[in-house]
Write an enzyme that holds these catalytic residues in place. Sequence first.
Site, PDB file in Angstrom:
ATOM      1  N   ILE A   1      -2.734 -61.082-110.608  1.00 38.25           N
ATOM      2  CA  ILE A   1      -1.295 -61.100-110.391  1.00 38.25           C
ATOM      3  C   ILE A   1      -0.488 -61.678-111.592  1.00 38.25           C
ATOM      4  O   ILE A   1      -0.713 -62.605-111.997  1.00 38.25           O
ATOM      5  CB  ILE A   1      -0.981 -61.770-109.267  1.00 38.25           C
ATOM      6  CG1 ILE A   1      -1.639 -61.305-108.061  1.00 38.25           C
ATOM      7  CG2 ILE A   1       0.237 -62.030-108.988  1.00 38.25           C
ATOM      8  CD1 ILE A   1      -1.945 -62.294-106.848  1.00 38.25           C
ATOM      9  N   LEU A   2       0.345 -60.888-112.043  1.00 38.93           N
ATOM     10  CA  LEU A   2       1.281 -61.328-113.254  1.00 38.93           C
ATOM     11  C   LEU A   2       2.265 -61.894-113.022  1.00 38.93           C
ATOM     12  O   LEU A   2       3.095 -61.678-111.992  1.00 38.93           O
ATOM     13  CB  LEU A   2       1.496 -59.890-113.978  1.00 38.93           C
ATOM     14  CG  LEU A   2       0.253 -59.095-114.743  1.00 38.93           C
ATOM     15  CD1 LEU A   2       0.783 -57.790-115.062  1.00 38.93           C
ATOM     16  CD2 LEU A   2      -0.303 -60.042-115.911  1.00 38.93           C
TER      17      LEU A   2
ATOM     18  N   ASN B   1       1.881 -50.003-111.424  1.00 37.88           N
ATOM     19  CA  ASN B   1       0.426 -50.191-110.954  1.00 37.88           C
ATOM     20  C   ASN B   1       0.123 -49.089-109.956  1.00 37.88           C
ATOM     21  O   ASN B   1       1.064 -48.496-109.152  1.00 37.88           O
ATOM     22  CB  ASN B   1       0.578 -51.688-110.276  1.00 37.88           C
ATOM     23  CG  ASN B   1      -0.898 -52.146-109.395  1.00 37.88           C
ATOM     24  OD1 ASN B   1      -1.848 -52.161-110.163  1.00 37.88           O
ATOM     25  ND2 ASN B   1      -0.529 -52.442-108.156  1.00 37.88           N
TER      26      ASN B   1
ATOM     27  N   HIS C   1      -2.170 -48.439-106.667  1.00 38.20           N
ATOM     28  CA  HIS C   1      -2.859 -48.967-105.651  1.00 38.20           C
ATOM     29  C   HIS C   1      -3.343 -48.072-104.459  1.00 38.20           C
ATOM     30  O   HIS C   1      -2.794 -47.020-104.435  1.00 38.20           O
ATOM     31  CB  HIS C   1      -2.043 -49.888-104.531  1.00 38.20           C
ATOM     32  CG  HIS C   1      -2.429 -50.855-103.558  1.00 38.20           C
ATOM     33  ND1 HIS C   1      -3.572 -51.588-103.934  1.00 38.20           N
ATOM     34  CD2 HIS C   1      -2.233 -50.651-102.290  1.00 38.20           C
ATOM     35  CE1 HIS C   1      -4.096 -52.027-102.801  1.00 38.20           C
ATOM     36  NE2 HIS C   1      -3.189 -51.518-101.581  1.00 38.20           N
TER      37      HIS C   1
HETATM   38  C1  GRF Z   1      -8.210 -48.181-108.220  1.00 38.88           C
HETATM   39  O1  GRF Z   1      -8.639 -47.728-106.720  1.00 38.88           O
HETATM   40  C2  GRF Z   1      -7.046 -48.827-108.182  1.00 38.88           C
HETATM   41  O2  GRF Z   1      -5.918 -48.170-107.424  1.00 38.88           O
HETATM   42  C3  GRF Z   1      -7.275 -50.255-107.796  1.00 38.88           C
HETATM   43  O3  GRF Z   1      -8.446 -50.690-108.374  1.00 38.88           O
HETATM   44  C4  GRF Z   1      -9.254 -49.435-108.731  1.00 38.88           C
HETATM   45  C5  GRF Z   1      -9.686 -49.241-110.164  1.00 38.88           C
HETATM   46  O4  GRF Z   1     -10.520 -48.253-110.067  1.00 38.88           O
HETATM   47  N1  GRF Z   1      -6.019 -50.952-108.252  1.00 38.88           N
HETATM   48  P1  GRF Z   1     -10.890 -47.689-111.765  1.00 38.88           P
HETATM   49  O5  GRF Z   1     -11.285 -49.169-112.546  1.00 38.88           O
HETATM   50  O6  GRF Z   1      -9.760 -47.091-112.417  1.00 38.88           O
HETATM   51  O7  GRF Z   1     -11.694 -46.907-111.733  1.00 38.88           O
END
Ligand code: GRF
Length: 206
Positions: free
Chosen positions: A100-101, A115, A117
């Site tokens: 968390i930044l 970001n 998610h």
């Molecule tokens: C992804 O599912 C992203 O949404 C979440 O962490 C995962 C990272 O996957 N925040 P990768 O390292 O891009 O394969």
Amino acid sequence: MSNMNFHPKRRLAVLISGNGSNLQAVLNACSAGQLPAEVVVVVSNRPEAFGLERARQAGVPAVVKPKLPGQSRQEYDAELAALVQPYQPDLVILAGWMRILTAAFLDVFSGRVINIHPALPGMFPGTHAIERALDAYHAGEIRETGVMVHYVPDEGIDCGPVIAHRSVPILAGDTIETLTDRVHQTEHKLLVEAIASVLQLAVPPS
Ligand code: GRF
């Protein structure tokens, strides 16, 4: 090419902590000319992150920046910002970045941090979002999950203003592996589209 037609490529900094499959999607979109942008630096807080290798393979500077014992979050974030700033990114992309930044980083790149998610807006913030979605499906609480890309204005977890989101169906026979795979496939497309939308770049349909 005349000056009127010349647009310098947009500069992307990507922060990762792990596998980097979303980073790879961005690298691929850049190298394919689908995204008129370039990844100018990849930073990982974890030295073992495979995404660092992906960056090196693409000829992109790959920097490891672990948080040192005793260092405050603000101190770390200020150093991180000082590391990234010389690369002059138009956009900072958190792609599986597991920290968390604080404002010590975010204020330096105000309005330019996004970001990804693996859940729909407002659903399952934090870690293990896909597993939690599958559990909720089995409990009869939801029928689908999804992915989103959002701005990161502050320390809120996975909850800034939404740039783009897309639903991902959950199927009766899904395991965590099959659902994770489907979510990631969707992430890889949505992230590229969201970057283009934020930077107001035209992206040809894939
Ligand atoms: C992804 O599912 C992203 O949404 C979440 O962490 C995962 C990272 O996957 N925040 P990768 O390292 O891009 O394969």
